[in-house]
Design a protein around this motif. Structure first.
Motif, mmCIF file in Angstrom:
data_model
loop_
_atom_site.group_PDB
_atom_site.id
_atom_site.type_symbol
_atom_site.label_atom_id
_atom_site.label_comp_id
_atom_site.label_asym_id
_atom_site.label_seq_id
_atom_site.Cartn_x
_atom_site.Cartn_y
_atom_site.Cartn_z
ATOM 1 N N ASP A 63 74.585 93.586 58.390
ATOM 2 C CA ASP A 63 73.629 92.878 58.720
ATOM 3 C C ASP A 63 72.324 93.640 58.018
ATOM 4 O OD1 ASP A 63 71.742 91.160 59.798
ATOM 5 O OD2 ASP A 63 72.053 91.818 61.732
ATOM 6 N N ILE A 64 71.927 93.263 56.865
ATOM 7 C CA ILE A 64 70.941 93.948 55.919
ATOM 8 C C ILE A 64 69.826 92.934 55.996
ATOM 9 C CG2 ILE A 64 70.052 95.238 53.822
ATOM 10 C CD1 ILE A 64 72.782 96.253 53.648
ATOM 11 N N PRO A 65 68.515 93.098 56.509
ATOM 12 C CA PRO A 65 67.575 92.133 56.541
ATOM 13 C C PRO A 65 67.307 91.804 54.984
ATOM 14 C CG PRO A 65 66.850 93.769 57.959
ATOM 15 C CD PRO A 65 68.126 94.509 57.267
ATOM 16 N N MET A 66 67.079 90.418 54.618
ATOM 17 C CA MET A 66 66.506 90.213 53.342
ATOM 18 C C MET A 66 65.228 89.283 53.374
ATOM 19 S SD MET A 66 69.001 90.862 51.317
ATOM 20 C CE MET A 66 70.589 91.693 51.553
ATOM 21 N N MET A 67 64.646 89.208 52.210
ATOM 22 C CA MET A 67 63.481 88.715 52.075
ATOM 23 C C MET A 67 63.684 87.401 51.569
ATOM 24 S SD MET A 67 59.799 89.930 50.124
ATOM 25 C CE MET A 67 59.799 91.449 51.108
ATOM 26 N N SER A 68 63.069 86.247 51.920
ATOM 27 C CA SER A 68 63.299 85.079 51.128
ATOM 28 C C SER A 68 62.626 85.090 49.600
ATOM 29 C CB SER A 68 62.694 83.952 51.939
ATOM 30 O OG SER A 68 61.101 83.972 51.760
ATOM 31 N N ASP A 69 63.061 84.417 48.839
ATOM 32 C CA ASP A 69 62.430 84.213 47.535
ATOM 33 C C ASP A 69 61.066 83.965 47.475
ATOM 34 O OD1 ASP A 69 64.958 84.662 46.547
ATOM 35 O OD2 ASP A 69 65.348 82.781 46.041
ATOM 36 N N TYR A 70 60.648 82.972 48.410
ATOM 37 C CA TYR A 70 59.269 82.714 48.588
ATOM 38 C C TYR A 70 58.246 83.776 49.082
ATOM 39 C CZ TYR A 70 55.092 79.788 49.828
ATOM 40 O OH TYR A 70 54.020 79.527 49.912
ATOM 41 N N ASN A 71 58.841 84.550 49.816
ATOM 42 C CA ASN A 71 57.902 85.831 50.098
ATOM 43 C C ASN A 71 58.075 86.930 49.173
ATOM 44 O OD1 ASN A 71 56.939 85.018 52.862
ATOM 45 N ND2 ASN A 71 58.792 85.566 53.705
ATOM 46 N N TRP A 72 59.226 86.983 48.636
ATOM 47 C CA TRP A 72 59.338 87.875 47.448
ATOM 48 C C TRP A 72 58.132 87.809 46.337
ATOM 49 C CZ3 TRP A 72 62.084 92.451 46.752
ATOM 50 C CH2 TRP A 72 62.133 92.717 45.551
ATOM 51 N N LEU A 109 52.507 82.857 39.295
ATOM 52 C CA LEU A 109 53.038 82.945 40.782
ATOM 53 C C LEU A 109 52.546 81.820 41.417
ATOM 54 C CD1 LEU A 109 52.178 86.698 41.421
ATOM 55 C CD2 LEU A 109 54.548 85.789 41.515
ATOM 56 N N TYR A 110 51.489 81.231 41.410
ATOM 57 C CA TYR A 110 50.886 79.874 41.905
ATOM 58 C C TYR A 110 52.013 78.716 41.667
ATOM 59 C CZ TYR A 110 46.535 81.136 44.075
ATOM 60 O OH TYR A 110 45.568 81.450 45.011
ATOM 61 N N LYS A 111 52.348 78.630 40.335
ATOM 62 C CA LYS A 111 53.047 77.729 39.794
ATOM 63 C C LYS A 111 54.611 77.826 40.469
ATOM 64 C CE LYS A 111 54.940 75.739 35.526
ATOM 65 N NZ LYS A 111 56.191 75.939 35.246
ATOM 66 N N TRP A 112 55.021 78.923 40.400
ATOM 67 C CA TRP A 112 56.459 79.219 40.964
ATOM 68 C C TRP A 112 56.495 78.843 42.394
ATOM 69 C CZ3 TRP A 112 59.038 81.528 45.126
ATOM 70 C CH2 TRP A 112 60.368 81.626 44.701
ATOM 71 N N LEU A 113 55.357 79.423 43.411
ATOM 72 C CA LEU A 113 55.352 78.953 44.712
ATOM 73 C C LEU A 113 55.313 77.511 45.003
ATOM 74 C CD1 LEU A 113 52.930 81.953 45.718
ATOM 75 C CD2 LEU A 113 55.429 81.724 46.433
ATOM 76 N N LYS A 114 54.609 76.961 44.102
ATOM 77 C CA LYS A 114 54.369 75.344 44.400
ATOM 78 C C LYS A 114 55.678 74.661 44.227
ATOM 79 C CE LYS A 114 51.582 71.583 42.824
ATOM 80 N NZ LYS A 114 50.346 71.309 41.774
ATOM 81 N N GLU A 115 56.296 75.241 42.962
ATOM 82 C CA GLU A 115 57.804 74.299 42.610
ATOM 83 C C GLU A 115 58.620 74.564 43.800
ATOM 84 O OE1 GLU A 115 58.501 75.559 38.799
ATOM 85 O OE2 GLU A 115 56.881 74.281 37.982
ATOM 86 N N TYR A 116 58.723 75.892 44.202
ATOM 87 C CA TYR A 116 59.639 76.432 45.115
ATOM 88 C C TYR A 116 59.453 75.497 46.437
ATOM 89 C CZ TYR A 116 62.494 79.075 48.400
ATOM 90 O OH TYR A 116 63.250 79.419 49.492
ATOM 91 N N ARG A 117 58.177 75.562 46.863
ATOM 92 C CA ARG A 117 57.965 74.630 48.106
ATOM 93 C C ARG A 117 58.143 73.208 47.810
ATOM 94 N NH1 ARG A 117 53.798 76.526 52.323
ATOM 95 N NH2 ARG A 117 54.349 74.310 52.927
ATOM 96 N N LYS A 118 57.972 72.559 46.650
ATOM 97 C CA LYS A 118 58.302 71.062 46.539
ATOM 98 C C LYS A 118 59.794 71.040 46.587
ATOM 99 C CE LYS A 118 57.716 69.025 42.355
ATOM 100 N NZ LYS A 118 57.045 68.746 41.259
ATOM 101 N N GLU A 119 60.754 71.868 45.956
ATOM 102 C CA GLU A 119 62.035 71.636 45.946
ATOM 103 C C GLU A 119 62.655 71.847 47.197
ATOM 104 O OE1 GLU A 119 63.508 74.459 43.110
ATOM 105 O OE2 GLU A 119 62.350 73.786 41.342
ATOM 106 N N THR A 120 62.063 73.076 48.000
ATOM 107 C CA THR A 120 62.991 73.372 49.253
ATOM 108 C C THR A 120 62.308 72.422 50.509
ATOM 109 O OG1 THR A 120 62.610 75.499 48.476
ATOM 110 C CG2 THR A 120 62.798 75.197 51.022
#
Length: 80
Positions: free
Chosen positions: A29-38, A67-78
């Motif tokens: 049980d190793i805590p992981m960070m989400s891609d979004y937070n990464w 980074l803004y572009k990646w975060l925006k696309e991630y949120r849209k897909e998720t």
């Protein structure tokens, strides 16, 4: 509770899996960070301290825009 040490830290063993090559392998049980937070953390750092990144990877503005572009696309897909 059973634990296993990895790099000087103990993590709980939450189960085991069988592998043909490795045999019995513990699941930890190793805590992981989400891609979004990464991606969000480097953006926050660059916005707070742009002078530290000015000369890296083609300039801080280019990295921030990416980074803004990646975060925006991630949120849209998720969340759509």
């Amino acid at each position: 509770m059973e634990t296993m040490e990895v790099c000087g830290r103990n993590y709980p063993v939450i189960g085991y899996v069988e592998d043909e090559t490795l045999g019995t392998v513990p699941l930890l049980d190793i805590p992981m960070m989400s891609d979004y937070n990464w991606q969000l953390r480097p953006l926050q750092s660059r916005l707070k301290n742009p002078e530290l990144y000015r000369e890296v990877l083609g300039g801080v503005e280019k990295v921030i825009a990416g980074l803004y572009k990646w975060l925006k696309e991630y949120r849209k897909e998720t969340f759509s």
